[in-house]
Write an enzyme that holds these catalytic residues in place. Structure first.
Site, PDB file in Angstrom:
ATOM      1  CG  ASN A  69      -7.990   0.468  -8.572  1.00 43.01           C
ATOM      2  OD1 ASN A  69      -7.798   1.686  -8.538  1.00 43.01           O
ATOM      3  ND2 ASN A  69      -8.566  -0.195  -7.580  1.00 43.01           N
ATOM      4  CD1 TRP A  70      -2.366   2.473 -11.922  1.00 40.64           C
ATOM      5  CD2 TRP A  70      -1.595   4.580 -11.803  1.00 40.64           C
ATOM      6  NE1 TRP A  70      -1.524   2.676 -12.987  1.00 40.64           N
ATOM      7  CE2 TRP A  70      -1.034   3.967 -12.932  1.00 40.64           C
ATOM      8  CE3 TRP A  70      -1.266   5.911 -11.525  1.00 40.64           C
ATOM      9  CZ2 TRP A  70      -0.158   4.624 -13.788  1.00 40.64           C
ATOM     10  CZ3 TRP A  70      -0.397   6.568 -12.372  1.00 40.64           C
ATOM     11  CH2 TRP A  70       0.160   5.928 -13.495  1.00 40.64           C
ATOM     12  CE  LYS A  71      -5.784  -1.562  -5.009  1.00 39.61           C
ATOM     13  NZ  LYS A  71      -6.151  -2.552  -4.024  1.00 39.61           N
ATOM     14  CG  HIS A 115     -12.318  -0.865  -5.292  1.00 40.32           C
ATOM     15  ND1 HIS A 115     -11.741  -1.229  -4.098  1.00 40.32           N
ATOM     16  CD2 HIS A 115     -11.584  -1.457  -6.261  1.00 40.32           C
ATOM     17  CE1 HIS A 115     -10.691  -2.010  -4.340  1.00 40.32           C
ATOM     18  NE2 HIS A 115     -10.578  -2.161  -5.649  1.00 40.32           N
ATOM     19  CD  GLU A 133      -8.635  -1.034  -1.918  1.00 40.18           C
ATOM     20  OE1 GLU A 133      -8.471   0.000  -2.586  1.00 40.18           O
ATOM     21  OE2 GLU A 133      -7.918  -2.057  -2.056  1.00 40.18           O
ATOM     22  CD  GLU A 170     -11.675  -5.603  -7.844  1.00 37.67           C
ATOM     23  OE1 GLU A 170     -10.581  -5.743  -8.381  1.00 37.67           O
ATOM     24  OE2 GLU A 170     -11.970  -4.617  -7.151  1.00 37.67           O
ATOM     25  N   GLY A 199      -5.178  -7.407  -2.940  1.00 41.09           N
ATOM     26  CA  GLY A 199      -3.937  -6.959  -2.304  1.00 41.09           C
ATOM     27  C   GLY A 199      -3.335  -7.986  -1.359  1.00 41.09           C
ATOM     28  CB  SER A 201      -3.859 -11.390  -5.842  1.00 44.08           C
ATOM     29  OG  SER A 201      -3.952 -10.777  -4.567  1.00 44.08           O
ATOM     30  N   GLY A 247      -2.214  -3.791  -7.620  1.00 46.50           N
ATOM     31  CA  GLY A 247      -0.772  -3.681  -7.360  1.00 46.50           C
ATOM     32  C   GLY A 247       0.100  -3.935  -8.584  1.00 46.50           C
TER      33      GLY A 247
HETATM   34  C1  PEP Z   1      -8.019  -3.796  -6.944  1.00 48.64           C
HETATM   35  O1  PEP Z   1      -7.613  -2.841  -6.328  1.00 48.64           O
HETATM   36  O2  PEP Z   1      -9.080  -3.694  -7.542  1.00 48.64           O
HETATM   37  C2  PEP Z   1      -7.227  -5.027  -6.956  1.00 48.64           C
HETATM   38  C3  PEP Z   1      -7.703  -6.056  -7.571  1.00 48.64           C
HETATM   39  O3  PEP Z   1      -6.001  -4.998  -6.307  1.00 48.64           O
HETATM   40  P1  PEP Z   1      -4.844  -6.125  -6.363  1.00 48.64           P
HETATM   41  O4  PEP Z   1      -4.672  -6.510  -7.819  1.00 48.64           O
HETATM   42  O5  PEP Z   1      -3.646  -5.438  -5.810  1.00 48.64           O
HETATM   43  O6  PEP Z   1      -5.304  -7.276  -5.541  1.00 48.64           O
END
Ligand code: PEP
Length: 248
Positions: free
Chosen positions: A8-10, A92, A94, A164, A170, A207, A229
């Protein structure tokens, strides 16, 4: 079930990064049983046609529930399907947090994807307060069942769930493998209470990196990972994919 790695590049990345990541992971999926999916910002999805000859699969990060209309800035499932996008993140945290997406919106988006043959990756997860109050399993089961109760059960196998925990996204603080296992097992159990014998695929996200992915994948109910990330560095992402592929 083959393990699945979703990046997931966001709202990150560039054409250059896309080239670099494709170069690193192309061939991995062919050589192993893992499926690699890149969830790109909508602006980059049309570039993926250039990589039709790879085994990499593509995902949107968001979709509207309507097919067209006066919704500036939105993307429809029809548009994703037209670009050959086979997957889409839905709900998601976010988006739930910053764009006020509700369970009902997540359901409508899931249905819109399924109607077009796009496989929804439904994201669920509790926040820190909910975990500390002992409500994690209740929250994630509710988020999942809202979706499973309202779609034709024949389509349920197309859904993938990403657990998640909001406190792990993050933050550099991943859930322990035991916590992930407990929640994944509970999600699969809840899913079967709604759709008998459903073999739900559950990914862990939060993470994930090249140092912790192997232990997370060693849990029996962790079927893959959603990587934020750490998917923005091509070589590091390749190492994650290799470890996921080696876990079967
Ligand atoms: C995500 O954006 O779905 C995610 C898991 O981010 P990160 O790996 O940066 O925690």
């Amino acid at each position: 079930m083959d393990p699945l790695v979703v990046a997931n590049w966001k709202m990150n990345g560039s054409e250059q990064l896309l080239q670099a990541v494709v170069q690193q992971v192309d061939g991995l999926a062919e050589a192993t049983s893992a499926t690699v999916v890149l969830a790109l910002p909508a602006a980059y999805l049309s570039l993926t046609k250039a990589f039709d000859n790879t085994q990499i699969e593509w995902a949107g990060q968001n979709v509207h529930w309507l097919t067209s209309g006066a919704y500036t800035g939105e993307v429809s499932a029809t548009m994703l399907a037209e670009l050959g996008v086979g997957w889409c993140l839905v709900g998601h945290s976010e988006r739930r947090q910053h764009c006020a997406e509700t369970d009902d919106m997540v359901l409508a988006k899931t249905k819109a994807c399924l109607e077009l043959g796009i496989r929804p990756i439904v994201c669920v997860g509790e926040n820190l307060q909910e975990r500390q109050a002992g409500k994690a399993l209740e929250v994630v089961s509710r988020q999942l069942l809202v979706v499973l109760k309202d779609i034709p059960s024949a389509l349920a196998p197309l859904i993938v769930v990403a657990y998640e925990p909001v406190w792990a996204i993050g933050t550099g603080e991943e859930a322990s493998p035991e916590v992930a296992q407990e929640v994944h097992e509970a999600l699969k159990h809840a899913a079967r209470s709604e759709v008998k014998a459903l073999e739900l695929r559950v990914l862990y996200g939060g993470s994930v990196n090249e140092d912790n992915v192997k232990t997370l994948m060693s849990m029996p109910d962790v079927d893959g990972v959603l990587v934020g990330g750490a998917s923005l560095e091509a070589l590091g992402f390749r190492r994650i994919c290799e470890q996921v592929a080696g876990s079967v």
